[in-house]
Design a protein around this motif. Structure first.
Motif, PDB file in Angstrom:
ATOM      1  N   ASP A   1      -4.130   1.676 -16.066  1.00 19.74           N
ATOM      2  CA  ASP A   1      -3.983   0.484 -16.910  1.00 19.74           C
ATOM      3  C   ASP A   1      -3.591  -0.739 -16.090  1.00 19.74           C
ATOM      4  OD1 ASP A   1      -4.677   1.952 -19.122  1.00 19.74           O
ATOM      5  OD2 ASP A   1      -2.632   2.171 -19.886  1.00 19.74           O
ATOM      6  N   ALA A   2      -2.639  -0.560 -15.176  1.00 19.75           N
ATOM      7  CA  ALA A   2      -2.188  -1.688 -14.357  1.00 19.75           C
ATOM      8  C   ALA A   2      -3.298  -2.184 -13.444  1.00 19.75           C
ATOM      9  CB  ALA A   2      -0.965  -1.286 -13.539  1.00 19.75           C
ATOM     10  N   VAL A   3      -4.074  -1.266 -12.881  1.00 17.65           N
ATOM     11  CA  VAL A   3      -5.159  -1.666 -11.991  1.00 17.65           C
ATOM     12  C   VAL A   3      -6.254  -2.384 -12.769  1.00 17.65           C
ATOM     13  CG1 VAL A   3      -6.993  -0.803 -10.487  1.00 17.65           C
ATOM     14  CG2 VAL A   3      -4.681   0.130 -10.294  1.00 17.65           C
ATOM     15  N   ILE A   4      -6.610  -1.870 -13.929  1.00 14.91           N
ATOM     16  CA  ILE A   4      -7.647  -2.504 -14.742  1.00 14.91           C
ATOM     17  C   ILE A   4      -7.249  -3.923 -15.125  1.00 14.91           C
ATOM     18  CG2 ILE A   4      -8.725  -2.451 -17.037  1.00 14.91           C
ATOM     19  CD1 ILE A   4     -10.060  -0.597 -15.037  1.00 14.91           C
ATOM     20  N   ASP A   5      -5.968  -4.159 -15.375  1.00 14.85           N
ATOM     21  CA  ASP A   5      -5.502  -5.510 -15.703  1.00 14.85           C
ATOM     22  C   ASP A   5      -5.737  -6.474 -14.550  1.00 14.85           C
ATOM     23  OD1 ASP A   5      -4.718  -4.679 -18.191  1.00 14.85           O
ATOM     24  OD2 ASP A   5      -2.567  -4.639 -17.749  1.00 14.85           O
ATOM     25  N   ARG A   6      -5.792  -5.965 -13.321  1.00 11.79           N
ATOM     26  CA  ARG A   6      -6.061  -6.816 -12.165  1.00 11.79           C
ATOM     27  C   ARG A   6      -7.547  -6.916 -11.874  1.00 11.79           C
ATOM     28  NH1 ARG A   6      -1.629  -7.906  -8.977  1.00 11.79           N
ATOM     29  NH2 ARG A   6      -2.863  -8.043  -7.074  1.00 11.79           N
ATOM     30  N   TRP A   7      -8.296  -5.900 -12.238  1.00  7.49           N
ATOM     31  CA  TRP A   7      -9.731  -5.888 -11.957  1.00  7.49           C
ATOM     32  C   TRP A   7     -10.521  -6.820 -12.860  1.00  7.49           C
ATOM     33  CZ3 TRP A   7     -11.325  -0.047 -11.059  1.00  7.49           C
ATOM     34  CH2 TRP A   7     -10.898   0.333  -9.782  1.00  7.49           C
ATOM     35  N   PHE A   8     -10.042  -7.022 -14.097  1.00  6.47           N
ATOM     36  CA  PHE A   8     -10.770  -7.838 -15.076  1.00  6.47           C
ATOM     37  C   PHE A   8      -9.821  -8.811 -15.760  1.00  6.47           C
ATOM     38  CE2 PHE A   8     -12.973  -3.630 -15.207  1.00  6.47           C
ATOM     39  CZ  PHE A   8     -14.186  -4.037 -14.664  1.00  6.47           C
ATOM     40  N   THR A   9     -10.325  -9.993 -16.080  1.00  3.03           N
ATOM     41  CA  THR A   9      -9.517 -10.941 -16.831  1.00  3.03           C
ATOM     42  C   THR A   9      -9.334 -10.450 -18.267  1.00  3.03           C
ATOM     43  OG1 THR A   9     -11.420 -12.233 -17.571  1.00  3.03           O
ATOM     44  CG2 THR A   9     -10.401 -12.884 -15.477  1.00  3.03           C
TER      45      THR A   9
ATOM     46  N   TRP B   1       0.814  -1.211   0.000  1.00  2.00           N
ATOM     47  CA  TRP B   1       0.000   0.000   0.000  1.00  2.00           C
ATOM     48  C   TRP B   1       0.846   1.259   0.000  1.00  2.00           C
ATOM     49  CZ3 TRP B   1      -4.513  -0.295  -1.858  1.00  2.00           C
ATOM     50  CH2 TRP B   1      -5.297  -1.451  -1.678  1.00  2.00           C
ATOM     51  N   GLU B   2       1.972   1.237   0.690  1.00  2.00           N
ATOM     52  CA  GLU B   2       2.867   2.388   0.652  1.00  2.00           C
ATOM     53  C   GLU B   2       3.374   2.632  -0.765  1.00  2.00           C
ATOM     54  OE1 GLU B   2       3.384   4.550   2.809  1.00  2.00           O
ATOM     55  OE2 GLU B   2       2.825   3.680   4.730  1.00  2.00           O
ATOM     56  N   ALA B   3       3.694   1.550  -1.462  1.00  2.00           N
ATOM     57  CA  ALA B   3       4.150   1.687  -2.848  1.00  2.00           C
ATOM     58  C   ALA B   3       3.034   2.210  -3.745  1.00  2.00           C
ATOM     59  CB  ALA B   3       4.656   0.343  -3.365  1.00  2.00           C
ATOM     60  N   ARG B   4       1.804   1.754  -3.514  1.00  2.00           N
ATOM     61  CA  ARG B   4       0.669   2.239  -4.307  1.00  2.00           C
ATOM     62  C   ARG B   4       0.429   3.724  -4.058  1.00  2.00           C
ATOM     63  NH1 ARG B   4      -4.426  -0.039  -5.806  1.00  2.00           N
ATOM     64  NH2 ARG B   4      -3.322  -2.026  -6.018  1.00  2.00           N
ATOM     65  N   ILE B   5       0.500   4.126  -2.804  1.00  2.00           N
ATOM     66  CA  ILE B   5       0.297   5.535  -2.472  1.00  2.00           C
ATOM     67  C   ILE B   5       1.373   6.396  -3.127  1.00  2.00           C
ATOM     68  CG2 ILE B   5       0.388   7.202  -0.565  1.00  2.00           C
ATOM     69  CD1 ILE B   5      -0.924   4.971   1.183  1.00  2.00           C
ATOM     70  N   ALA B   6       2.621   5.948  -3.058  1.00  3.09           N
ATOM     71  CA  ALA B   6       3.713   6.713  -3.672  1.00  3.09           C
ATOM     72  C   ALA B   6       3.521   6.826  -5.173  1.00  3.09           C
ATOM     73  CB  ALA B   6       5.055   6.053  -3.352  1.00  3.09           C
ATOM     74  N   ALA B   7       3.083   5.737  -5.805  1.00  6.07           N
ATOM     75  CA  ALA B   7       2.891   5.746  -7.257  1.00  6.07           C
ATOM     76  C   ALA B   7       1.789   6.700  -7.667  1.00  6.07           C
ATOM     77  CB  ALA B   7       2.591   4.338  -7.746  1.00  6.07           C
ATOM     78  N   VAL B   8       0.682   6.665  -6.940  1.00  5.46           N
ATOM     79  CA  VAL B   8      -0.447   7.510  -7.335  1.00  5.46           C
ATOM     80  C   VAL B   8      -0.154   8.979  -7.055  1.00  5.46           C
ATOM     81  CG1 VAL B   8      -1.843   7.515  -5.205  1.00  5.46           C
ATOM     82  CG2 VAL B   8      -2.968   7.554  -7.426  1.00  5.46           C
ATOM     83  N   MET B   9       0.614   9.275  -6.024  1.00  7.48           N
ATOM     84  CA  MET B   9       0.955  10.667  -5.766  1.00  7.48           C
ATOM     85  C   MET B   9       1.973  11.188  -6.767  1.00  7.48           C
ATOM     86  SD  MET B   9      -1.160  11.408  -3.502  1.00  7.48           S
ATOM     87  CE  MET B   9      -0.646  13.116  -3.256  1.00  7.48           C
ATOM     88  N   ALA B  10       2.779  10.284  -7.326  1.00  4.10           N
ATOM     89  CA  ALA B  10       3.764  10.701  -8.333  1.00  4.10           C
ATOM     90  C   ALA B  10       3.170  10.777  -9.731  1.00  4.10           C
ATOM     91  CB  ALA B  10       4.951   9.735  -8.318  1.00  4.10           C
ATOM     92  N   GLN B  11       2.273   9.828 -10.059  1.00  3.97           N
ATOM     93  CA  GLN B  11       1.779   9.708 -11.433  1.00  3.97           C
ATOM     94  C   GLN B  11       0.327  10.142 -11.595  1.00  3.97           C
ATOM     95  OE1 GLN B  11       2.395   5.588 -12.719  1.00  3.97           O
ATOM     96  NE2 GLN B  11       4.115   5.403 -11.307  1.00  3.97           N
ATOM     97  N   GLY B  12      -0.400  10.305 -10.484  1.00  7.95           N
ATOM     98  CA  GLY B  12      -1.830  10.519 -10.562  1.00  7.95           C
ATOM     99  C   GLY B  12      -2.547   9.199 -10.785  1.00  7.95           C
ATOM    100  N   THR B  13      -3.857   9.195 -10.593  1.00  7.13           N
ATOM    101  CA  THR B  13      -4.602   7.950 -10.809  1.00  7.13           C
ATOM    102  C   THR B  13      -4.556   7.520 -12.272  1.00  7.13           C
ATOM    103  OG1 THR B  13      -6.591   9.330 -10.867  1.00  7.13           O
ATOM    104  CG2 THR B  13      -6.172   8.115  -8.840  1.00  7.13           C
ATOM    105  N   ALA B  14      -4.424   8.474 -13.187  1.00  8.14           N
ATOM    106  CA  ALA B  14      -4.324   8.115 -14.607  1.00  8.14           C
ATOM    107  C   ALA B  14      -3.096   7.255 -14.861  1.00  8.14           C
ATOM    108  CB  ALA B  14      -4.285   9.376 -15.466  1.00  8.14           C
ATOM    109  N   GLY B  15      -2.035   7.493 -14.096  1.00  8.40           N
ATOM    110  CA  GLY B  15      -0.797   6.756 -14.302  1.00  8.40           C
ATOM    111  C   GLY B  15      -0.853   5.311 -13.862  1.00  8.40           C
ATOM    112  N   ILE B  16      -1.790   4.970 -12.975  1.00  6.21           N
ATOM    113  CA  ILE B  16      -1.875   3.589 -12.504  1.00  6.21           C
ATOM    114  C   ILE B  16      -3.084   2.853 -13.081  1.00  6.21           C
ATOM    115  CG2 ILE B  16      -0.710   4.201 -10.348  1.00  6.21           C
ATOM    116  CD1 ILE B  16      -3.524   3.850  -8.983  1.00  6.21           C
TER     117      ILE B  16
END
Length: 260
Positions: A148-156, A131-146
């Protein structure tokens, strides 16, 4: 736009659908989505239930409130909505983050719960480091930056290929969630460990898991069902957002549980 203001000053946007004289069924959204994630369930279940959907704080059209918060605050938000509507008891259905809210409600406010549906969730989700890594990523890249990766986990991958419009609809919810709001919700999940609460839940409970869910695995779902006395377990052929990827099976499973 219907909304309430909680005791800490947070605006919560909500929507009512379905049968006006039916028992209340509350749907709570997952991390990074909004109340429209439950669109597939409303037409069928709305024939029998009054449906309350709302945007969790920091999501959709709701405000963020003041400062950091935990899963307990999200649980109290649900109780505030029930109080506002003058409803003593309701069915509750939550997925992922809001499934943890359901666990909290079942332990801390069982007198307000007719039943719980805990979907694609766990009593402990991930590790603090994740979760710390996720928070750092979203604060650096914005939610737009994560996104694609999240959608790949949300759906097959097969679902992403056959339902691109539905995937795009959900991706847009994530992409437009403010980064600070998303990070605050991540922190709430990071700090929640509800494993010790399960055995004391005395509310009729359904646990739904996804066979291909990488975020909250089927093993996590079985752990919940085994830990909550009398809980029913169902596993669907889906990844994380089972109510969308396996919408028909999800709705039938939930409807059967609620009517049994």
């Amino acid at each position: 736009m219907p909304e309430i203001t909680t005791d800490d000053g947070c605006r919560l946007h909500y929507q009512l659908d379905g049968r006006e004289d039916g028992p209340l069924l509350v749907f709570a959204n997952s991390l990074g989505t909004a109340l429209a994630m439950w669109d597939p369930q409303v037409p069928s279940l709305g024939e029998h239930f009054r449906i309350l959907r709302f945007d969790a704080r920091g999501h959709g059209l709701s405000g963020i409130g003041a400062g950091a918060y935990g899963i307990d605050r999200l649980g109290r938000d649900v109780l505030s909505l029930l109080d506002h509507l003058g409803v003593a008891k309701a069915h509750f259905c939550g997925l992922s983050m809001s499934g943890m809210v359901g666990i909290w409600l079942g332990r801390q406010a069982p007198e307000r719960c007719l039943s719980l549906a805990l979907c694609n969730t766990a009593a402990l989700i991930g590790s603090k480091e994740t979760w710390e890594a996720r928070i750092a990523a979203v604060m650096a890249q914005g939610t737009a930056g994560i996104t694609d990766a999240v959608i790949d986990r949300w759906f097959t991958e097969p679902f992403r290929a056959r339902a691109p419009a539905e995937v795009a609809r959900i991706a847009a919810m994530l992409r437009t969630t403010p980064s600070a709001c998303y990070a605050a919700a991540c922190a709430a999940i990071r700090d929640a460990d509800l494993r010790a609460e399960l055995g004391a839940i005395a509310v009729r409970t359904l646990v739904i898991a996804g066979t291909f869910d990488q975020s909250t695995t089927a093993a996590d779902g079985r752990f919940l069902a085994q830990g909550i006395p009398g809980a029913r377990y169902a596993e669907l052929a889906s990844a994380h957002l089972s109510n969308i990827e396996a919408a028909g099976d999800f709705t039938r499973t939930l409807s059967d549980f609620l009517s049994s």
